[in-house]
Design an enzyme around this catalytic site. Structure first.
Site, mmCIF file in Angstrom:
data_model
loop_
_atom_site.group_PDB
_atom_site.id
_atom_site.type_symbol
_atom_site.label_atom_id
_atom_site.label_comp_id
_atom_site.label_asym_id
_atom_site.label_seq_id
_atom_site.Cartn_x
_atom_site.Cartn_y
_atom_site.Cartn_z
ATOM 1 N N ASN A 38 29.546 49.065 43.362
ATOM 2 C CA ASN A 38 28.303 49.820 43.584
ATOM 3 C C ASN A 38 27.894 49.590 45.039
ATOM 4 O OD1 ASN A 38 25.751 50.907 43.607
ATOM 5 N ND2 ASN A 38 24.830 49.344 42.296
ATOM 6 N N TRP A 39 28.141 50.597 45.862
ATOM 7 C CA TRP A 39 27.884 50.426 47.305
ATOM 8 C C TRP A 39 26.400 50.580 47.638
ATOM 9 C CZ3 TRP A 39 32.357 53.763 49.853
ATOM 10 C CH2 TRP A 39 33.586 53.231 49.446
ATOM 11 N N LYS A 40 25.619 51.019 46.683
ATOM 12 C CA LYS A 40 24.179 51.226 46.891
ATOM 13 C C LYS A 40 23.944 52.111 48.131
ATOM 14 C CE LYS A 40 23.464 46.838 44.637
ATOM 15 N NZ LYS A 40 22.584 45.731 44.345
ATOM 16 N N HIS A 44 20.404 51.472 36.567
ATOM 17 C CA HIS A 44 20.516 50.235 37.354
ATOM 18 C C HIS A 44 19.131 49.604 37.493
ATOM 19 C CE1 HIS A 44 21.187 47.519 40.710
ATOM 20 N NE2 HIS A 44 22.459 47.562 40.369
ATOM 21 N N GLU A 80 17.664 48.371 39.887
ATOM 22 C CA GLU A 80 16.897 48.801 41.073
ATOM 23 C C GLU A 80 16.214 50.137 40.809
ATOM 24 O OE1 GLU A 80 20.107 48.377 43.854
ATOM 25 O OE2 GLU A 80 19.961 46.199 43.681
ATOM 26 N N GLU A 129 23.697 43.123 33.400
ATOM 27 C CA GLU A 129 23.320 42.673 34.735
ATOM 28 C C GLU A 129 21.985 41.931 34.666
ATOM 29 O OE1 GLU A 129 25.546 44.974 37.965
ATOM 30 O OE2 GLU A 129 23.579 45.865 37.703
ATOM 31 N N GLY A 135 22.224 40.399 43.605
ATOM 32 C CA GLY A 135 21.980 40.270 45.041
ATOM 33 C C GLY A 135 21.330 38.948 45.429
ATOM 34 N N SER A 140 26.073 39.078 41.416
ATOM 35 C CA SER A 140 26.668 38.121 42.356
ATOM 36 C C SER A 140 28.096 37.710 41.975
ATOM 37 C CB SER A 140 25.763 36.896 42.514
ATOM 38 O OG SER A 140 24.500 37.290 43.032
ATOM 39 N N GLY A 195 28.148 44.529 43.419
ATOM 40 C CA GLY A 195 27.351 45.106 44.493
ATOM 41 C C GLY A 195 27.833 44.603 45.841
ATOM 42 N N GLY A 196 27.153 43.577 46.357
ATOM 43 C CA GLY A 196 27.424 43.083 47.708
ATOM 44 C C GLY A 196 28.894 42.863 48.025
HETATM 45 C C1 PEP Z 1 24.592 45.373 41.322
HETATM 46 O O1 PEP Z 1 23.728 45.772 42.076
HETATM 47 O O2 PEP Z 1 24.980 46.073 40.387
HETATM 48 C C2 PEP Z 1 25.118 44.035 41.569
HETATM 49 C C3 PEP Z 1 25.753 43.438 40.609
HETATM 50 O O3 PEP Z 1 24.881 43.503 42.816
HETATM 51 P P1 PEP Z 1 25.443 42.113 43.393
HETATM 52 O O4 PEP Z 1 26.908 42.036 43.038
HETATM 53 O O5 PEP Z 1 25.227 42.200 44.864
HETATM 54 O O6 PEP Z 1 24.661 41.033 42.742
#
Ligand code: PEP
Length: 254
Positions: free
Chosen positions: A12-14, A98, A100, A170, A176, A216, A237-238
């Site tokens: 997920n590049w956001k 998600h 967010e 999640e 994040g 994470s 994500g990151g």
């Molecule tokens: C996400 O936003 O779906 C996610 C899992 O982010 P991160 O891996 O950065 O925690």
């Protein structure tokens, strides 16, 4: 790794990556993951990069996902993108609900349920996100939050649609933040979620449905998380913003 369900890793590049940056990233991913065939690999760029990324991954096993979509098929919904529009770029997956979007766009389970139905009617596979906040976990409310979200988002699906839906567990406190759920915490939540799918659908559907962990995930913790019996991949994500770390998460898990 010995599991009936095929693992699925989605990046997920956001709201990151210009088109040029997105193309650099998939170029490197294609090289790093050229020989990986045993898992499903999905990248979810921002809408603006879908068209170019779609062309670039044609000669690879990487599949395209979007980060959201409208619950409507067309019409006067300024700024929205419909499932049929995503399909124009051979998009196969779409992240829905998600945390967010739940937080910043105030998305509710009822809205996410509508989006799920719209995704399925366009043959897009939804990756639907559920998870508790830190306050909810500390108050002992994890299971009831998951139950509310699962019932609210998934109850309207047919068995066939449920089998084509991916659940992403999640925990909001792990997104994040660098804080990862322990493998035991992840397994406990995933097993609980699979049990909820049994109650809403049946054993067969629950055995087939894939439940990703997200929060994470890094190359260093992927293997232990993925070795849990009910963890069927990761939503990243990151660490999906760099080819090396996303590829290493996948390679360390298989
Ligand atoms: C996400 O936003 O779906 C996610 C899992 O982010 P991160 O891996 O950065 O925690």
């Amino acid at each position: 790794m010995d599991k009936d369900r095929k693992l699925i890793f989605a990046g997920n590049w956001k709201m990151n990556k210009t088109v040029a940056e997105a193309l650099d990233l998939v170029h490197d991913l294609k090289l790093d993951l050229a020989n990986v065939r045993e898992v499903d690999i999905v990248v979810c760029p921002p809408f603006t990069a879908l068209a170019e990324v779609s062309k670039s991954i044609l000669d690879s096993s990487i599949r395209l996902g979007a980060q959201d979509m409208s619950e409507h098929n067309f019409g006067a919904y300024t700024g929205e993108i419909a499932a049929g529009m995503l399909k124009e770029f051979s998009t196969r997956y779409v992240i829905l609900g998600h945390s967010e979007r739940r937080q910043y766009q105030k998305e509710t389970d009822a809205l996410i349920a509508q989006k799920l139905l719209a995704a399925h009617s366009a043959s897009l596979k939804p990756i639907v996100c559920v998870g508790e906040t830190l306050a909810e976990r500390e108050a002992g409310g994890t299971n009831s939050v998951l139950e509310t979200q699962v019932n609210g988002c998934l109850a309207g699906l047919s068995k066939e649609q449920m089998e084509e839906t991916i659940i992403a567990y999640e925990p909001v406190w792990a997104i994040g933040t660098g804080k990862t759920a322990t493998a035991a915490q992840a397994q406990e939540a995933h097993a609980y979620l699979r049990g909820l799918v049994v109650e809403l659908f049946d054993e067969t559907v629950a055995r087939r449905v894939r439940i990703q962990y997200g929060g994470s995930v890094k190359p260093s913790n992927a293997r232990e998380l993925m070795s849990q019996p009910d963890v069927d991949g990761a939503l990243v994500g990151g660490a999906s913003l760099e080819a090396r770390s996303f590829a290493d998460i996948i390679k360390n898990s298989i």
